[in-house]
Enzyme design. Structure first.
Site, short mmCIF file in Angstrom:
data_model
loop_
_atom_site.label_atom_id
_atom_site.label_comp_id
_atom_site.label_asym_id
_atom_site.label_seq_id
_atom_site.Cartn_x
_atom_site.Cartn_y
_atom_site.Cartn_z
N CYS B 102 -11.96 6.23 -14.89
CA CYS B 102 -12.38 6.42 -13.49
C CYS B 102 -13.41 5.39 -13.06
O CYS B 102 -13.79 5.34 -11.88
CB CYS B 102 -13.00 7.81 -13.29
SG CYS B 102 -11.84 9.15 -13.50
N HIS B 120 -16.25 13.57 -10.90
CA HIS B 120 -14.80 13.84 -10.95
C HIS B 120 -14.57 15.06 -11.82
O HIS B 120 -14.90 15.06 -13.00
CB HIS B 120 -14.08 12.63 -11.55
CG HIS B 120 -12.63 12.89 -11.86
ND1 HIS B 120 -11.78 13.52 -10.98
CD2 HIS B 120 -11.88 12.61 -12.96
CE1 HIS B 120 -10.58 13.62 -11.53
NE2 HIS B 120 -10.62 13.07 -12.72
N HIS B 122 -12.00 18.37 -13.19
CA HIS B 122 -10.65 18.87 -13.45
C HIS B 122 -10.63 20.40 -13.27
O HIS B 122 -10.00 21.09 -14.05
CB HIS B 122 -10.22 18.52 -14.87
CG HIS B 122 -9.74 17.11 -15.03
ND1 HIS B 122 -9.05 16.69 -16.15
CD2 HIS B 122 -9.82 16.03 -14.23
CE1 HIS B 122 -8.75 15.40 -16.02
NE2 HIS B 122 -9.20 14.97 -14.88
N GLU B 144 -20.10 29.57 5.12
CA GLU B 144 -21.49 29.19 4.93
C GLU B 144 -21.62 27.94 4.06
O GLU B 144 -22.46 27.09 4.31
CB GLU B 144 -22.26 30.36 4.29
CG GLU B 144 -23.73 30.09 4.01
CD GLU B 144 -24.56 29.96 5.30
OE1 GLU B 144 -24.05 30.31 6.38
OE2 GLU B 144 -25.72 29.50 5.21
N HIS B 200 -4.18 17.35 -10.34
CA HIS B 200 -5.13 16.60 -11.17
C HIS B 200 -6.56 17.13 -11.01
O HIS B 200 -7.06 17.78 -11.91
CB HIS B 200 -5.01 15.12 -10.80
CG HIS B 200 -5.90 14.20 -11.57
ND1 HIS B 200 -5.65 12.85 -11.70
CD2 HIS B 200 -7.05 14.42 -12.23
CE1 HIS B 200 -6.61 12.28 -12.42
NE2 HIS B 200 -7.47 13.22 -12.76
#
Lengths: 263, 263, 263, 263
Positions: B102, B120, B122, B144, B200
């Protein structure tokens, strides 16, 4: 029960000393073994004294005890065997404590696949998915976590669009009766790195303890997700899936030992 | 893989030293980085070695390693780069360990938005919501936790009745192939602070590690809630939602840097 | 925002020094306050910097800060006010950090009910139940955990077959706008020890921090259970429920202070 | 409330000193008792001060206090009684704290079954399953975790294909009113090692604290699984189930004491 040191598969288990160290972190230790038991308990994999792990570390094979609360076992509660000498190196002082009844399954899987680690979980998702899927295989494709699964034939991780196939076998009254069904899986599904046991749980094996733990987490995630998908009638396998390779003649062990799965 | 120090976006990444410290707690440290990995694992965001974080701290960019168990990484496992010198300051001793795949997405997002942190995950909710919503955006209003999301154009938090929009892109075989789709999101949805990748996971970015973590938690909550709402056929967007601003001509980075989201 | 020390309800808040210590464990401390924040985060009540707690300890009122990650606040991050002197005893060094925007709701509730503690959670169950129940009250009867709820009029715990009633109010753009709706709840539902805010969360108050925490856990359990019951079309209120008392003329505060709920 | 030392069943409780130590780990200690309370809280069994445990350790009977937060009790908060002398060995300093209202149920169960431990949980699954099953028994067969349940008549674990039967009784306004219904269960279901209380929770008893905890975890897993099965209309009992033995004439206590359940 016969002593595990006399188990046929354990007797034939040999270490391939030509293989370099493949551990990312280092070989399993007794301290790490017991810490992983706590983690697996917290993940819901080893409640009620259920679940087990077997792991080769150097020339030793470590296996969790039977019937003890897995989150509470200490270093001296782990059974340790010398693989070369075929001797018992360590066992709990309490003679009523036996080695995991999965031990004979672990030695079979390790001998046949060259795996250094087998993790057996009792996660609810592993159990429940086998009640939703009536057939003898769980299949899922087009999921990022499929990339966390190792293909012992290519020595590489599966691809996103591949179809991950996990055989499902029927449960038996005792673990030892799972020996022949698991042998069947290893023969008929040589690419498998896991097997589901209906109404029971999951077995996962791999080249190192790290990759086996990672694959077990990936599969557990996929099983939980698949249950949600099944409830909403979303197909588990999408079009454009993996064409299974036919070239399965290579020596599985060599292949299994040649790489580590990663996400 | 090309060395990350040669990555086009990393090469163009510059620190705006005119901006005063915006951290509530203080800049990211390696110790905090590894502790957050444990927390994100416990939240279910980084199982099976999945997930990643990139974070700018002073003149350094820290990125998690690939394939390692995220809850077990230690300070020396984090990749650290000097942003001014474009050099690698630190990497794991084990040369088989690579920086997160990434990383090239993080540098793109940081360069284009001025964000100091990208997380990131999962999480299962991020995955499953993209299977329930067939279109290319996730939208929710009148919640909210929407007030926990930062609007990079106004420099303020969204309002309760605003519609939070998160683009959804299709997954690709490799992370690097997500580069162009994410670039498209940054161009076409300049107000976005997150993107969902189908089957993903989720990427979230923000001006500081604190605000990025807070927004990731807010979004994860909203995704879990949205799944329950979808199951019960409750509309995610209610009447009286946010009229999207048309005045998007200002320099996004300046705006993104001008405030911190809060709930 | 006006300084909290000038808040109208805080200014009128007085300690009833005639009441003996009612804490089971002892008065709230800053150390315990921050540990409870971690616990509430782990319970899913305070993700994404959401949620808040206000607690009277001796002559001091402690309130959590706004916008900070609740599981990470330290003792010096808690706002502390002297109730007699109406002064600010402690606040975070970082001047950008404000006291919780719930502070004005806490002072209202404490003044009107004599409660020493108010807990505000963002649990998903509190949010989702308000989407399943369209009306303005949540009601449930014949549940063991109802016995964990304190009735401020009788000074005793509710009975198993009583109907627990929690008013539901609509969410507003800002917390301060919840002031009048909550005032309405306190006037029209004097037996209430909690209020649900639609699409937002839950407020619970009680005579001590211990009883307030216990009641919040009991209510959270009942809300989670009620969601499952609603999904399966199981009625929340069974026949033979509580006949609400009409004699509500007594001074609420005195009553609220006269006992502690227990399960 | 009458002092527990005057409880009829406690007065008749005698230790069978002829039985050798059956603990896998060792007798219960106060330190372990409080640590288990934390674990049970984390498992969701003892939220909101609910749930309780009674455990015989040597010549002492330890019982959790009422109304205190179970995850926070310390060693001095546990009530300890001398079984031979029928005296109170220890109680909390705070005189408002009473022994668990389950204490009279624990002494009944211990006296009638020879169990050394009783665990009472308030898990949501134990509550909700009694709302899905209208009858007076919960039954499940063909599940691996059934092997974790001890049959007091055979002194062995149940088999995979056996049908586990747990009686369900109606809840009552107070715990003491559960005395007669539980006495009825012990008489009419002598093989039972657990009872469900509708809209309330679960009681589990066994020969040691280890086996009781293990069985409670196995049952909790089975209840959670059964709820999912019920939602999907999957039968809980499959064909080929256990034929219940008719030979129930042997002395239950002797049998219950003769073995330990294991998975």
């Amino acid at each position: 029960m016969t002593e595990f040191v006399n188990d046929a598969n354990f007797k034939e288990l040999v270490m391939d000393t030509s293989i370099e160290n493949r551990n990312d972190e280092g070989p399993m230790t007794l301290e790490n073994f017991t810490k992983l038991m706590v983690q697996f308990y917290d993940l819901g994999w080893m409640r009620g004294s259920g679940g087990a792990m077997g792991c080769i570390s150097g020339n030793e094979l470590m296996i969790s005890p039977s019937a003890l609360q897995k989150e509470r076992i200490e270093k001296q509660d782990v059974f340790v065997y010398d693989i070369s000498q075929k001797t018992e190196v360590q066992r709990p002082a309490n003679k009523r404590i036996a080695v995991s009844s999965c031990s004979v399954l672990f030695s079979l899987i390790m001998k046949e696949t060259g795996s250094e680690c087998v993790i057996h979980t009792h996660s609810k998702s592993a159990n429940f998915i086998t009640q939703l899927i009536k057939g003898d295989t769980f299949e899922i494709s087009h999921q990022e976590y499929i990339k966390g699964i190792y293909d012992p034939f290519s020595g590489k991780a599966l691809k996103y669009s591949d179809t991950l196939t996990i055989p499902i076998i029927e449960n038996m009254p005792s673990e030892s009766q799972l020996l022949e069904p698991i042998r069947g899986v290893l023969e008929n599904h040589p690419q498998a790195i896991a097997v589901l046991v209906r109404n029971h749980g999951l077995f996962v094996w791999g080249p190192t303890w790290e990759s086996t733990k990672i694959m077990t987490e990936c599969i557990d995630y996929l099983l939980e997700l698949a249950i949600e998908m099944e409830k909403m009638s979303i197909p588990l396998v999408k079009e454009g899936g993996f064409e299974k390779e036919d070239n399965l003649s290579e020596k599985m062990r060599t292949l299994l030992f040649s790489g580590v799965a990663s996400v």
